[in-house]
Design an enzyme around this catalytic site. Structure first.
Site, mmCIF file in Angstrom:
data_model
loop_
_atom_site.group_PDB
_atom_site.id
_atom_site.type_symbol
_atom_site.label_atom_id
_atom_site.label_comp_id
_atom_site.label_asym_id
_atom_site.label_seq_id
_atom_site.Cartn_x
_atom_site.Cartn_y
_atom_site.Cartn_z
ATOM 1 N N SER A 48 34.932 66.392 26.633
ATOM 2 C CA SER A 48 36.023 67.367 26.698
ATOM 3 C C SER A 48 36.833 67.378 25.408
ATOM 4 O O SER A 48 37.305 68.431 24.985
ATOM 5 C CB SER A 48 36.921 67.099 27.904
ATOM 6 O OG SER A 48 37.438 65.789 27.888
ATOM 7 N N GLU A 49 37.024 66.216 24.767
ATOM 8 C CA GLU A 49 37.649 66.179 23.445
ATOM 9 C C GLU A 49 37.070 65.059 22.596
ATOM 10 O O GLU A 49 36.695 64.009 23.118
ATOM 11 C CB GLU A 49 39.169 65.971 23.529
ATOM 12 C CG GLU A 49 39.987 67.239 23.450
ATOM 13 C CD GLU A 49 40.249 67.819 24.831
ATOM 14 O OE1 GLU A 49 40.680 68.974 24.898
ATOM 15 O OE2 GLU A 49 40.021 67.117 25.822
ATOM 16 N N THR A 50 37.008 65.333 21.301
ATOM 17 C CA THR A 50 36.733 64.304 20.300
ATOM 18 C C THR A 50 37.929 64.267 19.358
ATOM 19 O O THR A 50 38.395 65.315 18.886
ATOM 20 C CB THR A 50 35.451 64.609 19.524
ATOM 21 O OG1 THR A 50 34.336 64.608 20.440
ATOM 22 C CG2 THR A 50 35.202 63.571 18.438
#
Length: 272
Positions: free
Chosen positions: A45-47
């Site tokens: 979902s996020e890096t």
């Protein structure tokens, strides 16, 4: 270049919300296209990408977050994951300050986890369109816009069981907010270790359902604090992985506390 996968807002592997974390040695960020490609490859979902800043300023590190599809203005779980890596590697001690698109954020490590200091999201009551209830498949009790930093629509549903049972039309949800939909209800059992439940759907940024969303709790915390009459609460994000977020509303700031676990520590072989 080392890359880590960290499960945030959990004390055990394979729960909470996984985030990619890259600590950069450079004085600036690589090209945006490369950052986006890495985030798409990681496909979480996020890096998070962070690089050190010169000493003596308002922040210690610059921090950015990318979903597989786009950059976002605020992300809680990937900030927690980044702070976890910084403290675990000895690159930071005590409180670390981040310069991000949403302003200066801080993360403080202590025996009970890591506490994030984020801006409180403003809540503006709005009328939810009937099409949104149809897309969720549930009656909407109330709806609130959450402001520019997270750009979500927070919708209160009838009860915890309704939130847990949601099977929304995520493609249809994309038309109703800048980033996504936060669905929430109070805890059904007063003896539960949490005070409210939520689920978060962000199809507009490439995430049908986010496992645990720290940034959403900057809106959930003031929403439920006003209703329950307490400034310190615990939220359960009732996704398949699940996770707990301890919250404390301090006026224009909201504190989010959780734990994190590194599950993968590897080498990114493609340089900027």
């Amino acid at each position: 270049m080392r890359i880590r996968i960290v499960d945030a807002f959990t004390d055990r592997p394979f729960a909470g919300n996984p985030a990619g974390v890259l600590l950069l040695d450079s004085a600036g960020f690589p090209d945006d296209a490369w950052l986006q490609q890495v985030a798409a490859e990681v496909n979480l979902s996020e890096t998070a990408f962070a690089h050190p800043l010169p000493p003596g300023g308002d922040a210690d590190f610059a921090l950015r977050w990318f979903t597989p599809a786009t950059e976002v203005d605020m992300c809680g779980h990937a900030t927690l994951a980044t702070a976890h890596v910084l403290h675990g590697t000895g690159a930071a001690d005590g409180t670390v300050r981040f310069a991000a698109r949403c302003g200066i954020l801080s993360a403080t490590a202590h025996d009970d986890g890591i506490t994030l200091d984020f801006p409180t999201s403003p809540l503006v009551p709005v009328t939810a369109p009937g099409a949104l209830a149809d897309a969720l498949g549930a009656r909407i009790v109330s709806a609130h816009d959450t402001g520019e930093h997270i750009g979500d629509l927070l919708v209160e549903l009838d009860d915890e069981r309704t939130v847990r049972a949601l099977e929304p039309d995520t493609a249809a949800l994309a038309a109703h907010s800048e980033r996504g939909i936060i669905a929430t209800a109070p805890a059904e059992d007063p003896a539960s270790p949490y005070d409210f439940v939520s689920r978060c759907f962000f199809p507009r940024v490439g995430i049908d359902e986010d496992p645990v969303t720290g940034s959403a709790h900057t809106a959930l915390a003031p929403f439920w604090s006003a209703r329950l009459g307490r400034t310190e609460l615990t939220g359960l994000q009732a996704s398949a992985r699940g996770g707990l977020v301890r919250t404390a509303v301090r006026g224009e700031r909201t504190l989010l506390t959780g734990r994190a676990v590194t599950v993968i520590d590897g080498e990114l072989l493609t340089s900027p």
